[in-house]
Design a protein around this motif. Structure first.
Motif, PDB file in Angstrom:
ATOM      1  N   ILE A 183     -24.328 -21.778  69.692  1.00 39.55           N
ATOM      2  CA  ILE A 183     -24.570 -22.547  68.477  1.00 39.55           C
ATOM      3  C   ILE A 183     -24.765 -24.007  68.870  1.00 39.55           C
ATOM      4  O   ILE A 183     -23.908 -24.604  69.512  1.00 39.55           O
ATOM      5  CB  ILE A 183     -23.417 -22.419  67.459  1.00 39.55           C
ATOM      6  CG1 ILE A 183     -23.221 -20.963  67.060  1.00 39.55           C
ATOM      7  CG2 ILE A 183     -23.708 -23.291  66.225  1.00 39.55           C
ATOM      8  CD1 ILE A 183     -22.005 -20.722  66.191  1.00 39.55           C
ATOM      9  N   ASP A 184     -25.906 -24.555  68.467  1.00 44.22           N
ATOM     10  CA  ASP A 184     -26.265 -25.939  68.763  1.00 44.22           C
ATOM     11  C   ASP A 184     -26.394 -26.663  67.429  1.00 44.22           C
ATOM     12  O   ASP A 184     -27.323 -26.423  66.667  1.00 44.22           O
ATOM     13  CB  ASP A 184     -27.594 -25.961  69.525  1.00 44.22           C
ATOM     14  CG  ASP A 184     -28.055 -27.361  69.903  1.00 44.22           C
ATOM     15  OD1 ASP A 184     -27.709 -28.330  69.191  1.00 44.22           O
ATOM     16  OD2 ASP A 184     -28.799 -27.478  70.892  1.00 44.22           O
ATOM     17  N   ASN A 185     -25.428 -27.519  67.140  1.00 42.80           N
ATOM     18  CA  ASN A 185     -25.410 -28.240  65.868  1.00 42.80           C
ATOM     19  C   ASN A 185     -25.227 -29.729  66.136  1.00 42.80           C
ATOM     20  O   ASN A 185     -24.112 -30.235  66.151  1.00 42.80           O
ATOM     21  CB  ASN A 185     -24.280 -27.711  64.973  1.00 42.80           C
ATOM     22  CG  ASN A 185     -24.108 -28.531  63.718  1.00 42.80           C
ATOM     23  OD1 ASN A 185     -25.009 -29.235  63.280  1.00 42.80           O
ATOM     24  ND2 ASN A 185     -22.931 -28.461  63.137  1.00 42.80           N
ATOM     25  N   SER A 186     -26.330 -30.429  66.343  1.00 45.40           N
ATOM     26  CA  SER A 186     -26.235 -31.860  66.638  1.00 45.40           C
ATOM     27  C   SER A 186     -25.812 -32.675  65.421  1.00 45.40           C
ATOM     28  O   SER A 186     -25.485 -33.843  65.546  1.00 45.40           O
ATOM     29  CB  SER A 186     -27.564 -32.390  67.183  1.00 45.40           C
ATOM     30  OG  SER A 186     -28.551 -32.399  66.175  1.00 45.40           O
ATOM     31  N   TYR A 187     -25.786 -32.054  64.242  1.00 44.12           N
ATOM     32  CA  TYR A 187     -25.358 -32.756  63.026  1.00 44.12           C
ATOM     33  C   TYR A 187     -23.845 -32.681  62.818  1.00 44.12           C
ATOM     34  O   TYR A 187     -23.297 -33.416  61.997  1.00 44.12           O
ATOM     35  CB  TYR A 187     -26.069 -32.184  61.795  1.00 44.12           C
ATOM     36  CG  TYR A 187     -27.537 -32.474  61.813  1.00 44.12           C
ATOM     37  CD1 TYR A 187     -28.039 -33.646  61.252  1.00 44.12           C
ATOM     38  CD2 TYR A 187     -28.434 -31.604  62.410  1.00 44.12           C
ATOM     39  CE1 TYR A 187     -29.386 -33.931  61.272  1.00 44.12           C
ATOM     40  CE2 TYR A 187     -29.787 -31.882  62.446  1.00 44.12           C
ATOM     41  CZ  TYR A 187     -30.262 -33.043  61.879  1.00 44.12           C
ATOM     42  OH  TYR A 187     -31.600 -33.321  61.921  1.00 44.12           O
ATOM     43  N   GLY A 188     -23.182 -31.773  63.513  1.00 43.02           N
ATOM     44  CA  GLY A 188     -21.736 -31.657  63.402  1.00 43.02           C
ATOM     45  C   GLY A 188     -21.274 -31.456  61.973  1.00 43.02           C
ATOM     46  O   GLY A 188     -21.931 -30.792  61.167  1.00 43.02           O
ATOM     47  N   THR A 189     -20.152 -32.065  61.648  1.00 41.77           N
ATOM     48  CA  THR A 189     -19.571 -31.877  60.322  1.00 41.77           C
ATOM     49  C   THR A 189     -20.320 -32.635  59.234  1.00 41.77           C
ATOM     50  O   THR A 189     -20.041 -32.447  58.046  1.00 41.77           O
ATOM     51  CB  THR A 189     -18.091 -32.286  60.302  1.00 41.77           C
ATOM     52  OG1 THR A 189     -17.998 -33.657  60.688  1.00 41.77           O
ATOM     53  CG2 THR A 189     -17.275 -31.416  61.242  1.00 41.77           C
ATOM     54  N   SER A 190     -21.296 -33.461  59.584  1.00 42.59           N
ATOM     55  CA  SER A 190     -22.075 -34.139  58.539  1.00 42.59           C
ATOM     56  C   SER A 190     -22.880 -33.140  57.714  1.00 42.59           C
ATOM     57  O   SER A 190     -23.348 -33.473  56.628  1.00 42.59           O
ATOM     58  CB  SER A 190     -22.998 -35.222  59.142  1.00 42.59           C
ATOM     59  OG  SER A 190     -24.012 -34.624  59.912  1.00 42.59           O
ATOM     60  N   LEU A 191     -22.992 -31.897  58.197  1.00 43.19           N
ATOM     61  CA  LEU A 191     -23.623 -30.856  57.391  1.00 43.19           C
ATOM     62  C   LEU A 191     -22.869 -30.668  56.073  1.00 43.19           C
ATOM     63  O   LEU A 191     -23.455 -30.324  55.056  1.00 43.19           O
ATOM     64  CB  LEU A 191     -23.673 -29.525  58.144  1.00 43.19           C
ATOM     65  CG  LEU A 191     -24.653 -29.422  59.301  1.00 43.19           C
ATOM     66  CD1 LEU A 191     -24.573 -28.044  59.941  1.00 43.19           C
ATOM     67  CD2 LEU A 191     -26.071 -29.734  58.877  1.00 43.19           C
ATOM     68  N   LEU A 192     -21.563 -30.915  56.101  1.00 40.92           N
ATOM     69  CA  LEU A 192     -20.772 -30.827  54.867  1.00 40.92           C
ATOM     70  C   LEU A 192     -21.222 -31.874  53.858  1.00 40.92           C
ATOM     71  O   LEU A 192     -21.271 -31.604  52.659  1.00 40.92           O
ATOM     72  CB  LEU A 192     -19.291 -31.005  55.178  1.00 40.92           C
ATOM     73  CG  LEU A 192     -18.632 -29.898  55.988  1.00 40.92           C
ATOM     74  CD1 LEU A 192     -17.223 -30.320  56.396  1.00 40.92           C
ATOM     75  CD2 LEU A 192     -18.605 -28.601  55.211  1.00 40.92           C
ATOM     76  N   ASP A 193     -21.555 -33.053  54.338  1.00 43.13           N
ATOM     77  CA  ASP A 193     -22.032 -34.108  53.439  1.00 43.13           C
ATOM     78  C   ASP A 193     -23.341 -33.698  52.771  1.00 43.13           C
ATOM     79  O   ASP A 193     -23.546 -33.940  51.600  1.00 43.13           O
ATOM     80  CB  ASP A 193     -22.258 -35.412  54.214  1.00 43.13           C
ATOM     81  CG  ASP A 193     -20.993 -35.918  54.885  1.00 43.13           C
ATOM     82  OD1 ASP A 193     -19.888 -35.614  54.389  1.00 43.13           O
ATOM     83  OD2 ASP A 193     -21.116 -36.618  55.895  1.00 43.13           O
ATOM     84  N   GLU A 194     -24.202 -33.066  53.546  1.00 44.64           N
ATOM     85  CA  GLU A 194     -25.517 -32.641  53.041  1.00 44.64           C
ATOM     86  C   GLU A 194     -25.376 -31.564  51.974  1.00 44.64           C
ATOM     87  O   GLU A 194     -26.136 -31.524  51.039  1.00 44.64           O
ATOM     88  CB  GLU A 194     -26.393 -32.129  54.187  1.00 44.64           C
ATOM     89  CG  GLU A 194     -26.670 -33.152  55.264  1.00 44.64           C
ATOM     90  CD  GLU A 194     -27.545 -34.292  54.803  1.00 44.64           C
ATOM     91  OE1 GLU A 194     -28.390 -34.080  53.911  1.00 44.64           O
ATOM     92  OE2 GLU A 194     -27.381 -35.410  55.335  1.00 44.64           O
ATOM     93  N   SER A 195     -24.399 -30.672  52.159  1.00 46.07           N
ATOM     94  CA  SER A 195     -24.264 -29.552  51.219  1.00 46.07           C
ATOM     95  C   SER A 195     -23.659 -29.975  49.876  1.00 46.07           C
ATOM     96  O   SER A 195     -23.740 -29.252  48.896  1.00 46.07           O
ATOM     97  CB  SER A 195     -23.407 -28.437  51.828  1.00 46.07           C
ATOM     98  OG  SER A 195     -22.068 -28.851  51.961  1.00 46.07           O
TER      99      SER A 195
END
Length: 134
Positions: free
Chosen positions: A120-132
């Motif tokens: 799993i390659d997620n360069s956005y890290g936990t900022s994905l939570l902000d987007e959702s």
């Protein structure tokens, strides 16, 4: 103290992305890996990941430079969670140099032969939570 083998792998991946050497980059991904291309868009499988990296490079006018910041590797079983700073240098809208720091998360799996492969390659890290939550 020696650095963790995964840190060396990530450094090699950063160099491959910067050099647009996507064939070398793919040796560090499992066949069933997933890549977060951008919030809301994830691709799976090495072929799709390779295509995504080419598209990302093209988006940044082939001027993307990727570097490492701080890195923490947490191992459990045959897996490792990587929490790190990814430093991106790219041209902005005015074609001037821009620097972004992301707090990335990655998952690696240790293969029976001892190699570590990114699953799993997620360069956005936990900022994905902000987007959702928008």
């Amino acid at each position: 103290m020696n650095s963790h083998p995964i840190k060396q792998i990530i450094e090699a991946c950063d160099k491959a992305i910067t050099a647009k050497d996507f064939d070398s980059l793919m040796q560090y991904y499992s066949e069933d890996a997933a890549l977060v291309v951008k919030p809301g868009m994830t691709v799976k499988g090495k072929d799709n990941i390779r295509k995504a990296f080419i598209a990302i490079s093209n988006f940044f006018q082939e001027q993307l430079i990727v570097e490492q910041g701080e890195i923490i590797v947490i191992e459990g079983a045959d897996n490792a969670l990587v929490i790190m700073e990814t430093v991106l240098h790219s041209p902005d809208e005015k074609n001037e140099s821009s620097k972004k720091i992301r707090r990335a998360t990655y998952v690696f799996r240790q293969e029976p032969d001892g190699r570590w492969l990114c699953t799993i390659d997620n360069s956005y890290g936990t900022s994905l939570l902000d987007e959702s939550n928008d």
